[in-house]
Design an enzyme around this catalytic site. Structure first.
Site, mmCIF file in Angstrom:
data_model
loop_
_atom_site.group_PDB
_atom_site.id
_atom_site.type_symbol
_atom_site.label_atom_id
_atom_site.label_comp_id
_atom_site.label_asym_id
_atom_site.label_seq_id
_atom_site.Cartn_x
_atom_site.Cartn_y
_atom_site.Cartn_z
ATOM 1 N N LYS A 123 -14.069 15.639 -11.555
ATOM 2 C CA LYS A 123 -14.101 14.172 -11.681
ATOM 3 C C LYS A 123 -14.110 13.522 -10.295
ATOM 4 C CE LYS A 123 -9.071 13.904 -11.971
ATOM 5 N NZ LYS A 123 -7.929 13.875 -12.912
ATOM 6 N N ARG A 145 -0.059 8.305 -21.573
ATOM 7 C CA ARG A 145 -1.468 7.943 -21.386
ATOM 8 C C ARG A 145 -2.202 8.318 -22.671
ATOM 9 N NH1 ARG A 145 -4.279 10.201 -15.938
ATOM 10 N NH2 ARG A 145 -5.081 11.760 -17.367
ATOM 11 N N TYR A 187 -12.863 -6.811 16.000
ATOM 12 C CA TYR A 187 -12.538 -8.085 15.347
ATOM 13 C C TYR A 187 -11.075 -8.456 15.542
ATOM 14 C CZ TYR A 187 -16.933 -7.479 12.773
ATOM 15 O OH TYR A 187 -18.232 -7.318 12.424
ATOM 16 N N MET A 213 -16.431 -2.527 8.824
ATOM 17 C CA MET A 213 -17.168 -2.071 7.636
ATOM 18 C C MET A 213 -18.053 -0.868 7.959
ATOM 19 S SD MET A 213 -19.762 -4.163 5.127
ATOM 20 C CE MET A 213 -18.670 -5.538 4.854
HETATM 21 C C1 LIG Z 1 -7.084 14.991 -12.686
HETATM 22 C C2 LIG Z 1 -6.659 15.881 -13.761
HETATM 23 C C3 LIG Z 1 -6.376 17.228 -13.508
HETATM 24 C C4 LIG Z 1 -6.364 17.814 -12.106
HETATM 25 O O1 LIG Z 1 -5.257 17.347 -11.367
HETATM 26 P P1 LIG Z 1 -4.952 17.920 -9.896
HETATM 27 O O2 LIG Z 1 -3.588 17.429 -9.566
HETATM 28 O O3 LIG Z 1 -5.979 17.326 -8.999
HETATM 29 O O4 LIG Z 1 -5.067 19.390 -9.970
HETATM 30 C C5 LIG Z 1 -6.100 18.038 -14.591
HETATM 31 N N1 LIG Z 1 -6.074 17.542 -15.845
HETATM 32 C C6 LIG Z 1 -6.320 16.247 -16.119
HETATM 33 C C7 LIG Z 1 -6.257 15.766 -17.531
HETATM 34 C C8 LIG Z 1 -6.606 15.371 -15.091
HETATM 35 O O5 LIG Z 1 -6.839 14.076 -15.358
#
Ligand SMILES: *Cc1c(COP(=O)(O)O)cnc(C)c1O
Length: 392
Positions: free
Chosen positions: A38, A139, A281, A329
């Site tokens: 991700k 969550r 700046y 920037m």
């Molecule tokens: C982001 C995430 C992980 C990985 O977490 P790390 O701390 O980066 O290893 C695993 N499972 C879920 C559901 C996540 O959202």
């Protein structure tokens, strides 16, 4: 026409990535190894990381359907077999039909799947689902109580188009602590939830269980289960200082994790500013003496945090060079008076090693009052990412 680089670029070390995979195989065996891709692979680049990981990793986790489809397209283009891919983020009915066709699994995390079930029936496709249990993070996910109160029936009723292939959960508090009491409570809640799924939804006893992210995979052996979902540590970083401390105790020694990423930038201008000159700046910096500066064409647009102003340094010829004035920037100005012998262009290392010196993502994150997860994922998707072999 010149082909020398005029923008910053990121380097991914193939050797470092392979080291981290080997470390997780050794530490967490016999669990299978999953990599979380991700956030553009934690800023490393989804496809560039995939080129290092495909064939080495057992399961890939992404947040969006688009990321999963990008993996399938890459496999097609590179004539590679389909890896196991799970979308752990939100999906809609339309996404689910396409993902089912592409043999990508999705997570069911709340009621309201009836649109999806209808769409799957109309399309005549079967979807593999992993049920997310909320065991204490608050969550996404079903609770054992909710499942008991009737939410589990849905999975029993949709068996013609939905196959429950796995059950997962996510820890709330494994990184900030050295005692894993809360995590153990979550593990107990997880088993309770699975029992309800077995009795109320006909889910098989040997359904794939996965729970651990990097920290738990390293320091909480009972959480490893069938697959570990490793994010930050597959990129060679410790989730936290506490995890590192715990790992030394739990594992008896520190496993090898090597940062995969470096960030480099060629200078745009190298020149002298006379004593008394202001820099940047707001005129926040004034040269106390004649100062040789390098202007670097990189800034907060690229993901170099503005909050690092006044604290940061970069490396030039193996020497620390302070960033002077504010981070802009598209520009950084650094003092290279003592790092270079002349006014020739330089290559600055923003992140990574140069000679004896090293700037870590954690260091930049401390300057910017944030965590390394955020610093990494803010690296611009537009930056060029190159895989280097990085011989030992
Ligand atoms: C982001 C995430 C992980 C990985 O977490 P790390 O701390 O980066 O290893 C695993 N499972 C879920 C559901 C996540 O959202």
């Amino acid at each position: 026409m010149s082909t020398s680089p005029v923008a910053s670029w990121l380097e991914l070390s193939a050797r470092a990535y392979a080291t981290n995979v080997a470390t997780f195989r050794a530490v967490t065996a016999p669990s299978r190894i999953g990599a979380v891709l991700k956030g553009n692979a934690y800023g490393h680049g989804l496809l560039e990381t995939l080129s290092l990981a495909h064939g080495e990793i057992d399961v890939f986790y992404v947040i969006t359907p688009a990321e999963a489809l990008a993996i399938r397209a890459w496999e097609h283009q590179n004539k590679r077999a389909h890896a196991e891919v799970l979308v752990i983020g939100a999906v809609n009915a339309e996404d689910c039909v396409e993902l089912a066709r592409q043999h990508v699994s999705v997570v069911a995390a709340a009621r309201g799947f009836s649109d999806t079930v209808n769409a799957l029936r109309t399309a005549g496709v079967q979807l593999e689902v992993h049920v997310h249990l909320d065991t204490g993070l608050g969550r996404e996910g079903f609770t054992a109580a909710g499942l008991r109160a009737g939410e589990a029936d849905f999975f029993a009723l949709a068996q013609d188009v939905i196959t429950v292939k796995g059950v997962l959960s996510h820890f709330a508090n494994t990184e900030d602590v050295t005692e894993q009491d809360y995590a153990r409570t979550q593990l107990a809640n997880f088993e309770a939830g699975i029992r309800v799924l077995q009795t109320r939804a006909g889910v098989s006893g040997d359904v794939q269980r996965h729970f651990a992210a990097s920290a738990a995979a390293l320091v909480l052996p009972p959480s490893r289960l069938d697959v570990v979902r490793v994010g930050i540590s597959m990129y060679g970083l410790w989730p936290s200082a506490e995890t590192r401390l715990s790992a030394r105790v739990v594992l008896g020694s520190l496993p090898a994790l090597e940062p995969v990423l470096s960030w480099k930038v060629p200078s745009q201008v190298v020149k002298w500013l006379p004593a008394g000159s202001y820099v940047g700046y707001g005129c926040t910096y004034r040269c106390a003496a004649d100062t040789r500066v390098a202007v670097l064409p990189v800034g907060y647009w690229d993901g170099y945090p503005r909050l690092a102003s006044g604290k940061a340094h970069v490396l030039v010829h193996g020497k620390r060079c302070p960033v002077i004035g504010r981070v802009m920037m598209n520009h950084l100005i650094v003092d290279v008076t003592h790092a270079t012998k002349d006014d020739q262009p330089v290559i600055a290392t923003l992140l990574g090693r140069d000679g004896e010196e090293h700037v870590s993502v954690e260091t930049i994150s401390t300057w910017a009052q944030t965590i390394h997860y955020e610093t990494l994922t803010r690296l611009g998707p537009h930056l060029r990412r190159v895989v280097v072999q990085d011989s030992p």
